[in-house]
Design an enzyme around this catalytic site. Structure first.
Site, mmCIF file in Angstrom:
data_model
loop_
_atom_site.group_PDB
_atom_site.id
_atom_site.type_symbol
_atom_site.label_atom_id
_atom_site.label_comp_id
_atom_site.label_asym_id
_atom_site.label_seq_id
_atom_site.Cartn_x
_atom_site.Cartn_y
_atom_site.Cartn_z
ATOM 1 N N ARG A 1 -14.512 3.999 9.587
ATOM 2 C CA ARG A 1 -13.706 3.065 8.778
ATOM 3 C C ARG A 1 -14.546 1.920 8.197
ATOM 4 N NH1 ARG A 1 -9.126 0.807 12.226
ATOM 5 N NH2 ARG A 1 -10.776 0.806 13.791
ATOM 6 N N GLU B 1 9.625 11.675 3.066
ATOM 7 C CA GLU B 1 8.254 12.149 2.842
ATOM 8 C C GLU B 1 8.100 13.651 3.056
ATOM 9 O OE1 GLU B 1 4.357 11.642 5.491
ATOM 10 O OE2 GLU B 1 5.138 9.768 4.665
ATOM 11 N N HIS C 1 3.265 -6.319 2.255
ATOM 12 C CA HIS C 1 1.944 -5.770 1.951
ATOM 13 C C HIS C 1 1.100 -6.738 1.131
ATOM 14 C CE1 HIS C 1 4.573 -2.287 2.684
ATOM 15 N NE2 HIS C 1 3.527 -1.817 3.323
#
EC number: 2.1.1.14
Length: 757
Positions: free
Chosen positions: A17, A598, A687
């Site tokens: 990451r 989803e 967000h």
């Protein structure tokens, strides 16, 4: 026979990451723009280097992004909303569009087809597109100079790009397409002049149910490309399902057609067998699963490839889709059982599979070598075949008493005010929280030390919520790394990785659990923390659980077992936790289903079966509680307007929906759909780091109350607050509570409670 190996796209996050860490360091001011740019270039070049070393013939470029590839496309073509045009610095402008600023809200975010990846939704408006910067050309030259290879630029196709965008009259989409196509031509010409041979044009919209108008647009656009850019071989790439309008698509004037032979339910092969494949085109076969982590059966894949070789004399072998949907490499997985680890294949290992299959088709790898590769997976899968049946679901209640009866009981029991305020569940996972968890996992802290730390965090945030005057509290989920991984660590039949990270949105990465066998509830998973939090306050504390559909859709599931059976096993397991929470006096239980939509198949004819299973699973989980117990659920960014009947059928008492970036559009759904139960339309975007104003939130509340009754409406952020800083969280919640209380007092002053009482 022409045979190439290829890749559709590679994970951008780095093996550990590094990408995420660089992004967050830059956003936090710990890294300047020059350092950030250099770091990202290093990560990008490392990913190319690995693919070169794997021996892949056609290596994609343009798949790397600083945030999202759809946003990249919009930015490259100058689709900059007016509210961001005053920002001079391009990088600052780019991230403002993705994350918002203190003055402007970000672009909307939603799911990329039926995956857990979120893309930024471009706003078209009246903007006339232009080629601001040909980043593909720059990257092509850099890669050619660095590695001496001919890379394959990847570009989101114009029709998919436009149909995934918003803020324009859909009746005029062909007009916008006419403006966009010449810009694509300009970009492609520049690539051709630089020597580019192959370009991958992603048009996944072709796997959905599309009408003749869209197919006609494809014929027009790709005829223009063929006429104006004759020296580039365009690969028209589809994925995630079988292509619609097969005969029309394969007739398009392109060099190759990319088809998914993994997630197509056999339909792509069926139409090829029926109608054949054009002799003058390359068949680009996606045969290694780009969305799951199990090793391929190379013997079965080889059999498929030999069949396709009889259909087309030109064959490209590649994954079924971009590998951004799987972790980077298995080489850092040291905690999984050896048997299980030996069956896994992440992005790097999938490229090894592609190379082996390509070499097999060239005669350089024998069938015996493929059989040997398959042996470990075959033995493991046979050892862990599903055995547990779900016949006992027939004895589980699927219906509660009527909503009106439950509503009366819950009002009397909970005594909540008008416009109850709450949060979705999680609070900031600070560096202190992460370090404490790391010390515990490394053995530096014992269980008691770690539990003591978690209790202190819970107590701290119960106190903060009390001071903020929130009405329904949460314990904060400090013991949880992720809402699915947490349960994956505690349920039988699931395993969690150490470094199996996958990008979800922006810098947010998750580690999907691996479902390898029968699912079962072993012991209480959330009861201790929830009951402790409730002991600290007289206000109700929500029990926080992740629902069965979301656990299924956000996990890597065995590809040889029934997803429906796994779903029902998950429902029974989470049901046991629901009943344990209720037994301990928890009066509100939230069963989150952010991934409900989803998993919806991309073909409309398959929707009904999926929705039926999803509703049954949720009701198995939640229908055994008493009428006084209030069931909540939460859902994330999605196209809710076409699924309100399903939300209704779930029969949750309260639903919260992540909607702040498209609040007005979602509210309009309730102008035509009469929804009776409680609902919280997220009033601010978690967000984004910006703090909303009271005026903004009041406007959100007022807009919702034009179509919802006051007694229905809950006030909450649009998602969990795990990724936000503490000061941002407290400041935003303070504004939210003040807006709700102010509006509550205003309505009470004008007698607005009469109908409610």
């Amino acid at each position: 026979m022409l045979i190439y190996s290829s890749n559709v796209g590679y994970p951008r996050i780095g093996e550990k990451r590094e990408w995420k860490k660089a992004l967050e360091s830059f956003w936090n001011g710990q890294m300047n723009e020059e350092q950030f740019t250099k770091t990202m270039e290093t990560i990008r070049l490392d990913s190319i280097r690995k693919q070169v070393e794997k021996g892949i013939d056609l290596i994609p470029i343009g798949d790397f992004s600083l945030y999202d590839h759809v946003l990249d496309t919009a930015f490259m073509f100058g689709y900059i909303p007016e509210r961001f045009k005053q920002i001079v610095n391009p990088l600052e402008q780019y991230f403002a569009m993705a994350r918002g600023t203190n003055g402007q809200h970000a672009l909307e975010m939603t799911k990329w087809f039926n995956t857990n990846y979120h893309y930024i939704v471009p706003e078209i408006g009246q903007t006339k597109p232009k080629l601001v910067e040909n980043r593909l050309l720059q990257e092509y030259k850099l890669i050619k100079e660095t590695f001496h290879i001919e890379a394959k630029p990847v570009l989101l196709g114009p029709i998919t790009f436009l149909l995934l965008s918003k803020q324009y009259d859909r009746n005029e989409w062909r007009k916008h397409l006419a403006h966009l196509v010449p810009v694509y031509v300009e970009l492609l010409k520049q690539l051709g002049e630089a020597g580019v041979s192959f370009v991958q044009m992603d048009e996944p919209i072709l796997v959905q149910n599309i009408d003749d108008d869209i197919i006609n647009a494809f014929h027009h656009v790709y005829n223009v490309f063929h006429r104006d850019i004759p020296n580039i071989n365009i690969i028209l790439q589809t994925y995630f399902a079988s292509v619609s309008h097969y005969r029309e698509v394969v007739a398009l004037p392109v060099a190759g057609i990319g088809l998914d032979f993994v997630h197509d339910d056999g339909e792509n092969m069926e139409v090829i067998n029926t109608y054949g494949f054009p002799k003058d085109k390359i068949l680009v076969a996606g045969i290694v699963d780009g969305r799951n982590v199990w090793k391929s059966s190379l013997v079965q894949k080889a059999k498929l490839l030999h069949h396709l070789a009889g259909v087309s004399e030109q064959l490209i072998i590649q994954p079924s889709c971009s590998l951004i949907h799987v972790p980077v490499t298995t080489k850092h997985e040291h905690t999984l059982p050896t048997e299980l680890a030996s069956t896994l294949s992440f992005a790097d290992e999938k490229l090894d599979e592609i190379r082996m299959l390509t070499e097999h088709m060239k005669g350089n790898v024998t069938i015996d070598e493929l059989i040997k590769y398959d042996e470990q997976t075959t033995v493991y899968f046979s050892k862990f075949r599903q055995s547990k049946q779900t016949d006992d679901i027939t004895t589980v209640p699927l219906n509660r008493t009527s909503y009106s009866e439950r509503q009366k009981a819950q009002r009397a029991h909970l005594q909540l005010p008008l416009f109850p305020t709450t949060t979705i569940g999680s609070f900031p996972q600070t560096s202190d929280v992460r370090q404490a968890r790391m010390k515990w996992k490394k053995g530096e802290w014992n269980d008691n030390q770690y539990k003591s730390f978690i209790k202190k965090e819970i107590a701290k945030w119960i106190d903060i919520q009390e001071q903020l005057r929130l009405d329904v509290l949460v314990h904060g989920e400090f013991e949880r790394t992720d809402m699915v991984e947490f349960f994956g660590e505690k349920l039988q039949g699931m395993a969690c990785t150490t470094n199996g990270w996958v990008q979800s949105y922006g810098s947010r990465c998750v580690r999907p659990p691996i479902i390898f066998g029968d699912i079962a509830h072993l012991h209480p998973m959330t009861v201790g923390e929830t009951v402790y939090a409730q002991s600290l306050t007289n206000k109700p504390v929500k029990g926080m659980l992740t629902g069965p559909v979301t656990i299924l859709n956000w996990s890597f599931v065995r590809n040889d077992i029934s997803r429906k059976q796994v779903l029902m096993q998950l429902a029974l397991a989470i049901r046991e936790e629901v009943l344990l929470l209720e037994k301990e006096g928890i009066r509100i239980i939230q069963v989150d289903e952010p991934a409900l939509r989803e998993g919806l198949p991309l073909k409309k004819e398959k929707h009904a079966s999926y929705w039926e299973d999803a509703v049954i699973a949720f009701r198995i989980t939640t229908s055994s509680v008493k009428k006084e117990t209030q069931i909540h659920t939460h859902m994330c960014y999605s196209q809710f307007e076409h699924m309100m009947h399903v939300i209704d059928e779930l029969d949750a008492d309260v639903i919260s929906i992540e909607s702040s970036r498209s609040h007005g559009e979602l509210v309009s759904v309730f102008e035509t759909y009469e929804y009776e139960k409680g609902i919280g339309l997220g009033v601010y975007d978690i967000h984004s780091p910006r703090i909303p104003t009271k005026e903004e939130l009041s406007e959100q509340i007022e807009r919702a109350l034009r179509v919802l009754r006051p007694e229905q409406f809950w006030v909450n952020p649009d998602c969990g607050l795990k990724t936000r800083k503490e000061e941002e969280t407290i400041a935003a919640l303070q504004v939210m509570v003040e807006a709700a209380r102010e509006y509550r007092e205003r309505l009470l002053a004008y007698g607005g409670m009469k109908s409610w009482k």
